[in-house]
Design a protein around this motif. Structure first.
Motif, short mmCIF file in Angstrom:
data_model
loop_
_atom_site.label_atom_id
_atom_site.label_comp_id
_atom_site.label_asym_id
_atom_site.label_seq_id
_atom_site.Cartn_x
_atom_site.Cartn_y
_atom_site.Cartn_z
N MET A 136 -8.43 -2.56 5.90
CA MET A 136 -8.67 -1.10 4.81
C MET A 136 -9.77 -0.63 5.08
O MET A 136 -10.06 0.59 5.12
CB MET A 136 -9.50 -1.67 3.64
N ARG A 182 -0.74 -4.41 5.91
CA ARG A 182 -1.49 -4.40 4.96
C ARG A 182 -0.26 -4.81 3.72
O ARG A 182 -0.06 -4.97 2.65
CB ARG A 182 -1.54 -3.06 4.36
N PHE A 222 -8.35 -4.01 -6.24
CA PHE A 222 -9.43 -3.63 -6.58
C PHE A 222 -9.88 -3.95 -7.70
O PHE A 222 -10.01 -4.54 -8.53
CB PHE A 222 -8.99 -2.10 -6.31
N ASN A 241 -6.34 0.65 -10.84
CA ASN A 241 -6.23 1.38 -9.99
C ASN A 241 -4.43 1.89 -10.13
O ASN A 241 -3.64 1.89 -9.36
CB ASN A 241 -6.98 2.16 -8.44
N PHE A 276 -1.07 3.85 -10.33
CA PHE A 276 -0.68 5.31 -10.23
C PHE A 276 -0.62 5.80 -11.67
O PHE A 276 0.35 5.29 -12.57
CB PHE A 276 0.72 5.48 -9.25
N TYR A 290 6.49 0.40 -6.38
CA TYR A 290 6.14 1.99 -4.90
C TYR A 290 6.54 0.87 -3.97
O TYR A 290 7.10 1.47 -3.01
CB TYR A 290 4.75 2.07 -6.04
N LEU A 322 -1.28 4.10 -17.14
CA LEU A 322 -2.63 4.35 -18.09
C LEU A 322 -2.16 4.11 -19.70
O LEU A 322 -3.81 4.17 -19.97
CB LEU A 322 -2.82 5.64 -17.46
N ARG A 359 2.16 -5.16 -8.95
CA ARG A 359 2.43 -4.28 -8.30
C ARG A 359 2.10 -4.81 -6.70
O ARG A 359 2.98 -4.31 -5.53
CB ARG A 359 2.09 -2.97 -7.90
N SER A 372 -9.25 6.16 -4.97
CA SER A 372 -8.73 5.06 -5.80
C SER A 372 -7.18 4.74 -5.47
O SER A 372 -6.64 3.72 -5.14
CB SER A 372 -8.95 4.32 -6.74
N ILE A 373 -6.58 5.63 -6.46
CA ILE A 373 -4.80 5.65 -6.05
C ILE A 373 -4.56 6.13 -4.55
O ILE A 373 -4.26 4.99 -4.24
CB ILE A 373 -4.91 7.35 -6.94
N GLU A 388 -6.17 4.22 -2.23
CA GLU A 388 -5.97 3.19 -1.22
C GLU A 388 -5.36 1.82 -1.87
O GLU A 388 -4.66 1.00 -1.47
CB GLU A 388 -8.01 2.31 -2.17
N GLY A 389 -4.96 2.80 -2.96
CA GLY A 389 -3.72 2.29 -4.10
C GLY A 389 -2.55 2.05 -3.33
O GLY A 389 -1.61 1.02 -2.78
N SER A 390 -2.25 3.35 -2.99
CA SER A 390 -0.72 3.42 -2.48
C SER A 390 -0.89 2.54 -0.25
O SER A 390 -0.01 2.19 -0.22
CB SER A 390 -1.29 4.77 -1.93
N LEU A 391 -1.96 3.06 0.18
CA LEU A 391 -1.99 2.34 1.16
C LEU A 391 -2.20 1.10 1.31
O LEU A 391 -1.72 -0.08 2.33
CB LEU A 391 -3.31 3.37 1.96
N ALA A 392 -2.97 0.33 0.37
CA ALA A 392 -2.33 -0.96 0.22
C ALA A 392 -1.47 -1.70 -0.20
O ALA A 392 -1.70 -3.23 0.62
CB ALA A 392 -3.85 -1.43 -0.54
N TRP A 420 -6.82 10.20 -15.93
CA TRP A 420 -7.74 8.64 -15.40
C TRP A 420 -8.23 8.38 -16.04
O TRP A 420 -9.58 8.97 -16.31
CB TRP A 420 -7.73 9.22 -13.82
#
Ligand SMILES: Nc1ncnc2c1ncn2[C@@H]1O[C@H](COP(=O)(O)OP(=O)(O)OP(=O)(O)O)[C@@H](O)[C@H]1O
Ligand SMILES: [Mg+2]
Lengths: 277, 296
Positions: A72, A103, A110, A114, A116, A126, A163, A177, B179-180, B182-186, B296
């Protein structure tokens, strides 16, 4: 003590009691942000289906090291490493290694949940979708949510926006996820720091469950948590070098029981007894 | 409060009265708002009153004329405006959004050329529209020999709104929390997947509002078209992108320059139509924003 009173590092680790089957072998790792060497000369091993905790005072480079395991840090301009991280036998930073592929196998959760801004279902689906997984998506979602101990709470509202969940539920959703893409390793950067004690207990219980199947690395500020959940603990601290620059260093890496009962380094002892940081 | 303030309570929760400053500040804010609204209202009422006599179907059923104001309409202007705006949207929106994506997600901010691009986009947004008219005339109409056609007009207006589209799209994209991404890339998503499936959907309300507002601004423009050497009287609707055309603001300008009073009434009625189109576009923008708003 019959054992020599030195920090156990690198290749010697497997010889320590409770031998270790390494998923990662970190060799002389230094991490840079531009010219700044944030972490210096780390040697450690991450055991398969173990929980490894990383503890230490703020700013000592725990997150920095953690983010090297799934590359990362590549996303931060100027960030680079020296040394090696072997994933099984492959150099994670080798020329032909695709960070995206890395990855996929090494998931991450995190500090701040977070999810989506989409439905619960879509959040879990996803990862499999972008990775081109062709299995029945409903099954994938249910499996992942079940493993993350969230299924019962959300099974009737999968179409609701993620959310709308509580913080603890959101964090478990983030774990679901990550699980949905079937990684081998899950990295967690202070996953409970935004949660209350009950939600924290749930995540800790969940980690014990996940340990049957996954290798887990967790950064935590909570020493009781490290002591409760982890098999091995790495203690980091920040040291000021001759030029007056602070670098993160790995002080000691050992079985958690040893770190918390008879640490071999004075600094570890000071830290865990609360006389430091 | 009564429960809390027991007689000997050390805690003082009772209101001490707002300081005068705070009151004055509120009054200043409210009166600025009032001034803006009053002027807008007066303008609207004045125009409606003035144009009321000609707000009948003839207005949009007939073509303009400079001889018979009683029956003259503005159909060619309405169609011209709709053609220009649609074609502009087709050209400027994708270009602007892609440029914004490049600048926000791919460009290395440290590079000198990216810095120059960034600086110049802000500068371009401040360039008076008549300058774009000169550009359109010199390059598109004459040099490329596109003539005074819908195409020339739309390209010119696209260039005019492009900086505004880019700037508002960038803001919308930047508002998506890191953070969105990062979440996706992770999860092993590629950068393009992250942009396409997370960043863009999350920023659509902002991009749409910004784009519509930029286009609304373009609808009211007359200067660039004047510069392009627009025909003063067009008595047919555009039949394609290579047709000549007129737009509402030009037609209004044309009517107002006539000396007979009836033309001024006609102009006011045309202004009402222009305002109605703007109102519809802005309502769509507001609707989109509320419909897709993300929290958010
Ligand atoms: N993106 C970055 N760019 C430059 N320096 C950074 C960056 N991220 C972290 N650092 C620096 O690297 C050092 C280690 O930071 P890191 O975030 O890894 O610490 P940490 O141990 O995770 O701290 P905490 O417990 O507070 O989360 C710090 O000195 C920090 O300032
Ligand atoms: Mg950290």
């Amino acid at each position: 003590m019959s054992q020599p009173n030195v920090t156990i590092r690198g290749p010697e680790v497997p010889n320590t009691p409770g031998s270790l089957d390494p998923v990662f072998t970190v060799e002389d790792l230094s991490v840079f942000y531009g010219d700044y060497e944030a972490v210096r000369n780390v040697d450690m091993m991450i055991g398969r289906r173990e929980i490894t905790a990383m503890i230490g005072p703020s700013g000592c480079g725990k997150s920095t090291v953690l983010r090297c395991f799934n590359r990362m840090n590549d996303l931060i301009p100027g960030a680079h490493i020296k040394g090696k991280i072997l994933y099984h036998d492959e150099n994670l930073y080798g020329d032909h290694v695709d960070p995206i592929e890395v990855r996929r196998r090494i998931g991450m959760v995190f500090q701040k949940p977070n999810p989506f801004p989409k439905s619960i279902y879509e959040n879990v689906a996803y990862g499999p979708k972008v990775n081109g997984i062709k299995r029945n998506m409903d099954t994938v979602v249910e499996e992942a949510l079940t493993k993350a101990a969230l299924w019962d709470e959300v099974k009737d509202k999968l179409k609701q926006n993620a959310l709308s969940l509580s913080g603890g539920q959101q964090q478990r959703l983030c774990i679901a996820r990550a699980i949905a893409v079937k990684p081998e390793v899950i990295l967690m950067d202070e996953p409970c720091s935004a949660l209350d004690p009950i939600a924290t207990t749930k995540i800790e219980d969940l980690m014990q469950e996940l340990r049957q199947e996954y290798t887990i690395l967790i950064v935590t500020h909570n020493m009781q948590q490290a002591a409760r959940v982890s098999d091995r603990t790495a203690f980091f601290t920040a040291e000021v070098d001759d030029a007056g620059v602070r670098h993160g260093r790995l002080v000691e890496f050992d079985q958690t029981t040893r770190i918390f009962t008879k640490p071999s380094d004075k600094r570890t002892e000071d830290y865990i007894t609360g006389r430091f940081g | 409060m009564a429960v809390l303030s027991t007689p000997k309570s050390a805690v003082q929760l009772a209101s001490k009265g707002r300081p005068l400053k705070e009151h004055l500040f509120r009054i200043a804010l409210l009166s600025s708002l009032a001034i803006a609204l009053i002027f807008l209202g007066m303008l609207l009422i004045y125009t409606l009153e003035e144009g009321w006599g000609r707000l009948n179907p003839m207005l949009w059923e007939n073509m303009p004329s400079i001889r018979r104001p009683e029956t003259a309409g503005i159909q060619s202007g309405i169609f011209g405006t709709l053609w220009i705006i649609s074609l502009t949207a087709l050209m400027a929106l994708p270009t602007g959004i892609l440029a914004a994506i490049y600048l926000e997600e791919y460009a290395d901010r440290g590079r000198w050329y990216n810095k120059i691009i960034e600086l110049n986009i802000s500068n371009l947004a401040a360039v008076p529209s008549i300058v774009y008219g000169i550009l359109g005339l010199g390059i598109i109409a004459r040099w490329l020999q596109f003539g005074f056609t819908v195409m020339t007009g739309a390209i010119t207006i696209s260039l005019l709104v492009l900086p505004i589209v880019i700037i508002s799209a960038r803001e919308a994209i930047r508002a998506v929390p890191p953070s969105i991404r990062e979440g996706s890339l992770a999860l092993g998503a590629t950068q393009w997947q992250t942009i396409w499936r997370q960043v863009l959907p999350a920023s659509i309300p902002g991009i749409a509002t910004g784009s519509i507002l930029a286009l609304s601004r373009a609808i009211g423009e007359a200067a660039p078209f004047l510069m392009l050497g627009a025909a003063t009287l067009v008595r047919f609707n555009p039949e394609g992108v290579w047709s000549s055309f007129t737009v509402l603001p030009l037609q209004i300008y044309n009517f107002i320059s006539q000396s007979r009073e009836e033309f001024h009434v006609l102009a006011a009625a045309a202004i009402v139509v222009l305002l109605a189109i703007l109102l519809v576009m802005n309502s769509v923008a507001i609707w989109l924003r509320n419909r897709y708003q993300k929290r958010w």
